[in-house]
Design an enzyme around this catalytic site. Structure first.
Site, PDB file in Angstrom:
ATOM      1  N   ASP A 136      -1.392  -1.958 -26.352  1.00  0.00           N
ATOM      2  CA  ASP A 136      -0.965  -2.534 -24.922  1.00  0.00           C
ATOM      3  C   ASP A 136      -1.475  -4.201 -24.660  1.00  0.00           C
ATOM      4  O   ASP A 136      -1.204  -4.731 -25.809  1.00  0.00           O
ATOM      5  CB  ASP A 136      -2.065  -1.792 -24.002  1.00  0.00           C
ATOM      6  CG  ASP A 136      -1.327  -1.528 -22.678  1.00  0.00           C
ATOM      7  OD1 ASP A 136      -1.120  -2.531 -21.926  1.00  0.00           O
ATOM      8  OD2 ASP A 136      -0.855  -0.305 -22.534  1.00  0.00           O
ATOM      9  N   HIS A 211      -3.289  -4.596 -17.521  1.00  0.00           N
ATOM     10  CA  HIS A 211      -2.578  -3.178 -17.937  1.00  0.00           C
ATOM     11  C   HIS A 211      -3.302  -2.420 -19.019  1.00  0.00           C
ATOM     12  O   HIS A 211      -3.391  -1.186 -19.009  1.00  0.00           O
ATOM     13  CB  HIS A 211      -1.150  -3.582 -18.283  1.00  0.00           C
ATOM     14  CG  HIS A 211      -0.171  -2.302 -18.515  1.00  0.00           C
ATOM     15  ND1 HIS A 211      -0.057  -1.424 -19.652  1.00  0.00           N
ATOM     16  CD2 HIS A 211       0.722  -1.762 -17.402  1.00  0.00           C
ATOM     17  CE1 HIS A 211       0.678  -0.506 -19.588  1.00  0.00           C
ATOM     18  NE2 HIS A 211       1.016  -0.658 -18.298  1.00  0.00           N
ATOM     19  N   SER A 541       3.295   4.537 -17.868  1.00  0.00           N
ATOM     20  CA  SER A 541       2.230   3.874 -18.488  1.00  0.00           C
ATOM     21  C   SER A 541       0.734   4.432 -18.463  1.00  0.00           C
ATOM     22  O   SER A 541      -0.118   4.351 -19.201  1.00  0.00           O
ATOM     23  CB  SER A 541       2.228   2.503 -18.184  1.00  0.00           C
ATOM     24  OG  SER A 541       3.201   1.777 -18.746  1.00  0.00           O
TER      25      SER A 541
END
Length: 764
Positions: A136, A211, A541
């Site tokens: 990520d 994220h 996600s």
């Protein structure tokens, strides 16, 4: 930090500015060639190909792969790559591709509890001993979600590192966050001239975007009491496998995630010793032989690593599902029964439902009545609230309506605030319908569904001075029907492999609260000066690391199980009904297989599934042959030199032992037989009987209808006949759905369910 990063990029500009015609390519090599043995290492062998092509090979080489794939990534010109294609031992050449990135309550929603004796957390030791690798944007190691209090020592099998870099050193790793690496070479050579805002990227495993911190904590974050987002969504935050270890691989940067960097991270993760890989990234579907994630994950699967991938956020469009390799677990997104009501009281007395994470109760004046303005028409994009599109004299002190789409949801709020607006109503358009992904806005704001937005605009257009006020209701749990399929979650079927229904499963992915970097505001925007430890995000996600953490739980409870067995446990125990006992919905209709796969993940049942469908690497190869892959394409994916012609002769009537069942009736075909094999992982002496719900227009017959197991790990097979009933009218292409369930004769709680998808095709 910005100066260091600028210097870093400046060096690369100098190095590569004279080579603007160069592109990054991934060169795949034959792994069994004897020529490799003539060199002291694989790196030297890889460099030898460049030595025959360019003058300074080491300056062109980006990565040398040896675990996820045999080969390397390098920068080459058009003429050089054509020369490379024709070299002996070169199997495939692929240009570097860029893909994009696709909780305080969700563990409770799925029934996980630290006090339930015999529950999934207790049986697995909360994921004790498992290592979850997360590819990520990196990690914010100081987050309380990565605190290692009470964590066991680092597993002996771990061979990874805590890579030094900008703002990141060895002390940032601990018994929870046991490894961190970053991979930026593909990104750097493709992004030589970043904008000033992009220079704040940390050249290390440290997260600049949030994220990666969010997904890593969702998968395996430690317990954090009193977590919330500005007072909303409060509770104890825990990852799905709070006792598991985390290894972070930063592969995503301001310009996206490059396949050369992703493949390098998978290459390292396989050697490092992870048990699960969670990849919340991807693009539109591409053939498996061109898909670096599919190729790398096949090698990971061979090393007993479960690879969990996001299905993508391109729903509800059909055929949009990504990451569809059958050895990958593909995860779609679902909703929770937790809402954050922020209703709109408009001047005509009507109330419009909305949701928001803005802490309106903490700000006096946030709920006052204001004049409402919606600037439609013109060519400035005012209805979308683009930067510079809202005249201050028209929006100053007012509540501004912004259509959803094009620019970011929270970004619209910043534009409204900078233009002098006092509040915002974010209005769904027809494409978003009633989907309710919310944000921690920088000003009083709420998101309303499409039907509400139609009512609001009608009121505005029919009223001389329209007014409204937003009433913020905090956090409400248990009143909304859930789970349901998220509107944005990508749908099947897959063009790349229509025989395997994808996605495999759905998991929470809407309005998920998880860890956040302490140098970012909860909206993630540079204009947001607020600081938090947690924020809310939506997307597949977020669903992906939920299942990644649950895979770690099952791995801890059953360390000898294969990735296919773990996937089977998750799929065959999934729920198809919501918490009210009604069918899981997809918008205004019951969800089908192509939206929710086998159903919504149920960890309490998955930890002890009773029976599993296992698949060996060789069976995947047979499957690829049956769906038409050539020998060379198959070699590119699997590194196996086989003849599909010979394989097909030896395996007539083969069907992959997948937990879901898919049958395609092409024109002129009216019957099909499939075979499945189940292994007993429950009680030694177990008896199962079958129950079938046949798809409409199809007769289904199962033989045998009873499976009797005498020992643990015993495997038994069964066959299923699918027969099209005589059509009453013209035969049209379409889908039919059903299910096949094996019921334990002694314990009716043990049910092993396989969804059935029947496709009637007009093609021969």
């Amino acid at each position: 930090m910005a100066f260091k990063t600028f210097l870093f990029y400046a060096i690369f500009v100098c190095l590569f500015s004279s080579q603007t015609a160069l592109r990054t390519y991934i060169i795949q090599l034959h792994p069994q060639r004897t020529s490799a043995s003539l060199f002291p290492s694989k790196l030297h062998w890889h460099l030898s190909f460049l030595e025959k092509t360019v003058n300074d090979p080491s300056s062109r080489l980006l990565y040398s792969y040896r675990s996820a794939m045999e080969g390397f990534a390098a920068q080459l010109s058009d003429s050089e790559i054509e020369f490379m294609r024709n070299m002996q031992d070169v199997v495939a050449v692929r240009p570097d591709r860029v893909v994009q990135l696709h909780t305080t309550y969700s563990y409770k929603f799925m029934g996980l509890s630290p006090t339930t004796e015999g529950g999934a957390w207790v049986k697995s030791g909360f994921g004790h001993g498992s290592i979850v690798g997360v590819l990520d944007t990196g990690v914010w190691p100081e987050s309380p979600s990565f605190d290692d209090t009470g964590m066991p020592p680092v597993p002996r099998k771990w061979r990874g590192v805590c890579q030094l870099g900008e703002g990141f050193n060895g002390s940032n790793c601990n018994r929870k966050l046991i490894g961190a690496r970053f991979f930026s070479k593909g990104h750097r050579v493709a992004s030589l001239f970043p904008s000033s805002s992009e220079l704040s990227e940390y050249v290390s495993a440290r997260d600049s975007h949030g994220h990666g911190t969010h997904t890593a904590s969702t998968a395996a974050g430690s317990a954090v009491p009193m977590a919330s987002v500005l007072g909303n969504g409060g509770g104890e935050a825990r990852g799905m496998a709070p006792g598991a270890h985390i290894a972070v691989y930063k592969v995503c940067w301001f310009s996206g995630c490059y396949s050369s960097d992703i493949l390098a991270a998978m290459d390292a993760a396989i050697r490092d010793g992870v048990d699960v890989l969670s990849l919340s990234l991807g693009g539109f579907p591409i053939p498996l032989y061109d898909d670096s994630i599919a190729i790398g994950s096949f090698r990971a699967m061979e090393h007993k690593i479960s690879v969990i991938c996001a299905a993508g956020n391109n729903g509800p469009i059909a055929n949009s599902v990504a990451n569809v390799a059958p050895w990958v677990t593909t995860v779609g997104a679902s909703t929770l029964d937790r809402t954050f009501p922020a209703v709109v009281h408009i001047g005509n007395g009507k109330i419009l439902n909305g949701e928001s994470m803005y802490p309106g109760k903490l700000h006096p004046g946030a709920e006052k009545q204001l004049e409402v303005v919606y600037l439609a028409g013109g060519d400035r994009g005012s209805n979308y609230c683009f930067k510079g599109s809202l005249p201050r004299d028209k929006v100053g002190g007012k509540m501004v309506v912004c259509d959803r789409g094009v620019n970011g949801r929270a970004e619209k709020g910043v534009v409204v605030k900078e233009s002098g607006g006092a509040a915002m109503i974010l209005a769904n358009t027809e494409i978003n319908m009633e989907e309710d992904s919310i944000d921690a806005h920088v000003l009083p704001a709420t998101l309303i569904g499409y039907s509400e937005s139609v009512q609001l605009k009608s009121y505005i257009n029919s009223t001389r001075r329209p007014t409204a006020r937003i009433i913020f209701g905090g956090t409400v749990i248990g009143k909304a029907r859930a789970p349901s399929v998220a509107q944005f979650s990508s749908r099947g079927p897959s063009f790349m492999d229509p025989v395997i229904p994808k996605p495999d499963i759905i998991a929470p992915g809407v309005n998920i609260v998880a860890a956040w970097p302490q140098n970012l505001g909860p909206s993630g925007l540079p204009e947001d000066s607020r600081r938090v430890n947690f924020t809310v995000m939506s997307g597949t996600s977020m669903s992906c690391p939920h299942v990644g953490g649950l895979a770690a739980l099952i791995r801890s409870a059953h360390p000898k199980w294969s990735p296919a067995a773990i996937k089977s446990a998750l799929m065959t125990t999934a729920d198809t009904t919501d918490h009210y006992g009604k069918p899981i919905m997809d918008g205004n209709k019951p969800a089908g297989i192509l939206a929710m796969g086998a159903g919504h993940v149920n960890p309490e049942r998955a930890i002890e599934p009773g029976l599993i469908y296992d698949i060996s690497p060789n069976e995947y190869i047979i499957h690829l042959c049956t769906i038409g892959y050539t020998d060379s394409q198959l070699f590119t994916i699997t590194h196996r030199n086989v003849s599909c012609h010979d394989i097909m002769k030896k395996n007539r009537g083969f069907s992959l032992n997948y937990p879901s069942i898919s049958v395609i009736f092409r024109s002129g075909i009216s019957s099909k037989i499939i075979k499945r094999r189940v292994m007993n992982v429950g009680e030694p002496n177990s008896v199962y009987t079958v129950k079938v719900v046949a798809p409409e227009g199809v007769k289904v017959r199962v033989r045998p209808r009873r499976l009797t197991f005498s020992r643990l790990n015993q495997s038994l097979s069964y066959r299923v006949w699918f027969i099209l009933r005589k059509p009453t009218g013209s035969r049209r292409a379409g889908f039919g759905q059903g299910q096949l369930t094996w019921m334990n004769s002694k314990d009716n709680r043990i049910k092993i369910r396989s969804p059935i998808l029947v496709t009637k095709s007009s093609n021969k």
